[in-house]
Motif scaffolding. Structure first.
Motif, short mmCIF file in Angstrom:
data_model
loop_
_atom_site.label_atom_id
_atom_site.label_comp_id
_atom_site.label_asym_id
_atom_site.label_seq_id
_atom_site.Cartn_x
_atom_site.Cartn_y
_atom_site.Cartn_z
N ASP A 14 0.84 -1.20 0.00
CA ASP A 14 0.00 0.00 0.00
C ASP A 14 0.87 1.25 0.00
O ASP A 14 0.68 2.17 -0.80
CB ASP A 14 -0.91 -0.02 1.23
N LEU A 15 1.87 1.28 0.86
CA LEU A 15 2.74 2.44 0.99
C LEU A 15 3.52 2.68 -0.30
O LEU A 15 3.60 3.82 -0.80
CB LEU A 15 3.70 2.24 2.16
N ILE A 16 4.07 1.61 -0.86
CA ILE A 16 4.89 1.75 -2.07
C ILE A 16 4.05 2.20 -3.26
O ILE A 16 4.40 3.14 -3.99
CB ILE A 16 5.60 0.42 -2.38
N THR A 101 9.84 -8.25 -4.62
CA THR A 101 10.06 -7.39 -5.79
C THR A 101 10.60 -6.04 -5.34
O THR A 101 10.14 -5.47 -4.35
CB THR A 101 8.74 -7.19 -6.56
N GLU A 102 11.58 -5.53 -6.07
CA GLU A 102 12.16 -4.23 -5.72
C GLU A 102 11.07 -3.15 -5.73
O GLU A 102 10.26 -3.09 -6.67
CB GLU A 102 13.26 -3.86 -6.71
N GLN A 108 5.67 -0.09 -11.78
CA GLN A 108 5.71 -0.36 -13.22
C GLN A 108 5.06 -1.68 -13.56
O GLN A 108 4.41 -1.82 -14.60
CB GLN A 108 7.16 -0.34 -13.71
N LEU A 109 5.20 -2.68 -12.69
CA LEU A 109 4.55 -3.97 -12.93
C LEU A 109 3.03 -3.82 -12.91
O LEU A 109 2.32 -4.43 -13.70
CB LEU A 109 5.01 -4.98 -11.89
N VAL A 110 2.52 -2.99 -12.00
CA VAL A 110 1.08 -2.74 -11.95
C VAL A 110 0.63 -2.02 -13.22
O VAL A 110 -0.41 -2.34 -13.80
CB VAL A 110 0.72 -1.92 -10.70
N ARG A 111 1.43 -1.07 -13.69
CA ARG A 111 1.09 -0.39 -14.94
C ARG A 111 1.05 -1.37 -16.11
O ARG A 111 0.21 -1.27 -17.00
CB ARG A 111 2.11 0.72 -15.23
N THR A 112 1.97 -2.32 -16.11
CA THR A 112 1.99 -3.34 -17.15
C THR A 112 0.70 -4.15 -17.14
O THR A 112 0.11 -4.44 -18.19
CB THR A 112 3.19 -4.28 -16.96
#
Length: 224
Positions: A14-16, A101-102, A108-112
């Protein structure tokens, strides 16, 4: 939306993710409440723990996929060779993320995922296949399907398996979005698969990702 039985994982993700300007975490949840929360909050993407004590992630995935307008679901796991990953992918998950995951890669993975891409790193997906040798066998029919692809379609298939959306594929190999869409449609038809994840799994099983990485050392088709 983040679904995990560990409060630390939920709060950390959530924070990230909330730090990204273009991403809103609408809810976090534990397994038993996940489906009701999705119905209420209608998230675009759900990051779903594959192993939970009250109800396992595969059960939740099935319930989410049965909704009239299901969200994109990616599984969260601690182990890159988790025995349930392959089942989840075959059941409609759009990929999987390791919980370590870093932070700078997570958004970016969520955007993908939102863009229609597949989140399934070559390294981790190879571990899945290596630990399921029976699933890794390419039969004659699979070989025949791959053989139907043109050179360009094989290149696009490798990029699908890397997780790229149509727009990203077009930018990588200098094609219009419409042309990429046509290639993807042709690939799915020739491979006789129902979606990008199934195509990515077949590409991995057939060793195309290894081919793409070798070719990429001398050209534009290399992996990210």
């Amino acid at each position: 939306m983040v679904v995990d039985d560990e409060a630390l994982v939920r709060s950390g993700f959530d924070l990230i993710l909330s730090a990204a300007d273009d991403i809103e975490v609408v809810a976090t949840s534990v397994g038993a409440e996940a489906v009701d929360t999705v119905r209420r909050e209608r998230p675009d993407v759900v990051l779903l723990d594959i192993r939970m004590p009250d109800v396992d992630g595969l059960t939740v995935l099935g319930r989410l996929r049965a909704l009239p307008e299901p969200p994109v679901v990616a599984m969260l796991t601690t182990f890159d060779a988790d025995e349930y990953i392959l089942t989840a992918l075959r059941s409609g998950a759009a990929g999987f993320l390791l919980k370590d995951t870093e932070p700078d890669q997570l958004a970016q993975l969520v955007r993908t995922l939102v863009a229609g891409g597949v989140v399934m790193s070559p390294k981790a997906s190879r571990a899945v296949w290596q630990n399921h040798p029976g699933a890794a066998v390419v039969d004659d029919e699979d070989s025949t399907r791959v053989g139907r692809l043109t050179e360009r379609e094989r290149e696009v298939l490798v990029l699908i398996a890397e997780g790229l959306s149509n727009a990203d594929i077009g930018a990588r190999i200098h094609l219009s979005a419409g042309t990429v869409k046509d290639h993807v449609s042709a690939i799915l038809t020739k491979l006789r698969v129902g979606g990008r994840v199934q195509a990515a799994l077949l590409a991995q099983r057939a060793g195309l990702l290894d081919e793409g990485q070798r070719d990429g050392e001398a050209g534009p088709g290399s992996g990210r």
